[in-house]
Design a protein around this motif. Structure first.
Motif, PDB file in Angstrom:
ATOM      1  N   ILE A   6      14.066  10.687  -3.305  1.00 37.80           N
ATOM      2  CA  ILE A   6      14.423   9.450  -4.003  1.00 37.80           C
ATOM      3  C   ILE A   6      13.206   8.855  -4.719  1.00 37.80           C
ATOM      4  O   ILE A   6      13.350   8.159  -5.735  1.00 37.80           O
ATOM      5  N   PHE A   7      12.018   9.144  -4.222  1.00 39.49           N
ATOM      6  CA  PHE A   7      10.791   8.718  -4.913  1.00 39.49           C
ATOM      7  C   PHE A   7      10.717   9.340  -6.298  1.00 39.49           C
ATOM      8  O   PHE A   7      10.450   8.661  -7.289  1.00 39.49           O
ATOM      9  N   VAL A   8      10.960  10.656  -6.370  1.00 42.33           N
ATOM     10  CA  VAL A   8      10.936  11.338  -7.667  1.00 42.33           C
ATOM     11  C   VAL A   8      12.087  10.861  -8.551  1.00 42.33           C
ATOM     12  O   VAL A   8      11.908  10.629  -9.754  1.00 42.33           O
ATOM     13  N   ALA A   9      13.263  10.669  -7.957  1.00 45.59           N
ATOM     14  CA  ALA A   9      14.423  10.210  -8.732  1.00 45.59           C
ATOM     15  C   ALA A   9      14.167   8.842  -9.349  1.00 45.59           C
ATOM     16  O   ALA A   9      14.515   8.598 -10.518  1.00 45.59           O
ATOM     17  N   TYR A  10      13.545   7.947  -8.577  1.00 51.97           N
ATOM     18  CA  TYR A  10      13.330   6.588  -9.080  1.00 51.97           C
ATOM     19  C   TYR A  10      12.135   6.508 -10.036  1.00 51.97           C
ATOM     20  O   TYR A  10      12.248   5.971 -11.137  1.00 51.97           O
ATOM     21  N   LEU A  11      11.008   7.085  -9.598  1.00 51.87           N
ATOM     22  CA  LEU A  11       9.788   6.941 -10.399  1.00 51.87           C
ATOM     23  C   LEU A  11       9.855   7.737 -11.692  1.00 51.87           C
ATOM     24  O   LEU A  11       9.624   7.198 -12.782  1.00 51.87           O
ATOM     25  N   PHE A  12      10.187   9.010 -11.599  1.00 55.77           N
ATOM     26  CA  PHE A  12      10.187   9.858 -12.785  1.00 55.77           C
ATOM     27  C   PHE A  12      11.530   9.828 -13.525  1.00 55.77           C
ATOM     28  O   PHE A  12      11.560   9.866 -14.749  1.00 55.77           O
TER      29      PHE A  12
END
Length: 276
Positions: free
Chosen positions: A121-127
């Protein structure tokens, strides 16, 4: 390019499962975060490659996306990381061998699930959301289509798809144990992972990226994600623990007293000593 025979791979898998189950909590959280992020990077790469390809290309577009998706598991196996679906195979075969307790298996699966989710979810949100890599056209349309394809089959369709997925992902990890060099591990990982993506099977950690990415873009909701998560988690657990872990534990660990003939010689495998 040397490789290990299945008997030795099974022993390596048991050893790997034992190490994974006994990792300190901080290690599980950090390596699990990396595992989730790496799988998300593979999916993001898939979206960026296939988006906007002409419809006339048909399933060739899916094949191209599937060909780059294995980046995630390659990074995880070689650079280091923990992945729920791989642990569903490795920790399970150690559990079947009575080298790992039920409590340790549940603890490992629980914390790796949490940390994989955080990485994904970090990658989904940030990138995906903040940087817009999944929210500008034509990438947004592909993200929505991917997420819709995961949610649409419903509970039983997603569960069965999850079995097929982790049968192949578990085999990818299993085959990687059979190689000692980086090139061999990459080849071992690439074909099964490419296969499950091209077929369209569902991977619980990959879905932790693509469905939230669509939710951040304003499509679907968290109920859709949770229902899909439950079904795919169960399917992946069956695929990894039963169709790979248990299926190979029976002939190579549990029933190793039988004689095996190979290259003109008769070998007697000793039963592994087991302790709870």
């Amino acid at each position: 390019m040397s490789f290990h025979q299945p008997q030795r791979i099974a022993e390596i898998a048991v050893e790997s499962g034992m190490r994974k189950a006994h990792l300190p909590l901080v290690n599980m959280l950090v390596l699990g975060f990396l595992g989730g992020a790496f799988i998300a990077f593979g999916y993001l790469l898939d979206i960026r490659v296939v988006a906007g390809l002409p419809p006339e290309w048909g399933t060739l577009a899916s094949l191209l996306g599937a060909a780059v998706f294995p980046l995630g598991l390659i990074l995880l196996i070689i650079a280091g990381g923990e992945l729920l679906t791989g642990n569903m195979m490795a920790v399970s075969i150690a559990w079947f061998s009575r080298k790992v307790t039920t409590r340790l298996l549940i603890k490992n699966w629980f914390w790796i699930t949490i940390s994989n989710f955080l990485g994904s979810i970090f990658v989904a949100y940030l990138f995906g959301h903040v940087a817009g890599f999944t929210e500008t056209e034509p990438y947004l349309s592909s993200t929505i289509a991917f997420a819709q394809g995961k949610i649409s089959p419903g509970f039983w369709g997603s569960l069965i798809s999850g079995i097929g997925c982790n049968w192949l992902v578990g085999l990818a990890v299993w085959l990687s144990y059979g190689a000692d060099d980086i090139g061999g591990k990459i080849l071992a990982i690439w074909f099964p992972v490419m296969g499950f993506v091209a077929i369209g099977f569902q991977h619980v950690v990959a879905n932790m990226f693509v469905i939230p990415a669509a939710i951040f873009a304003g499509y679907f909701d968290w109920t859709d994600f949770i229902l899909n998560f439950i079904a795919v988690f169960i399917g992946n657990a069956i695929g990894g623990a039963i169709f790979v872990g248990m299926v190979y534990w029976i002939p190579y660990i549990w029933n190793t007293k039988s004689k095996v003939v190979g290259e003109g010689q008769v070998f007697q495998f000793k039963q592994l000593k087991t302790k709870q």
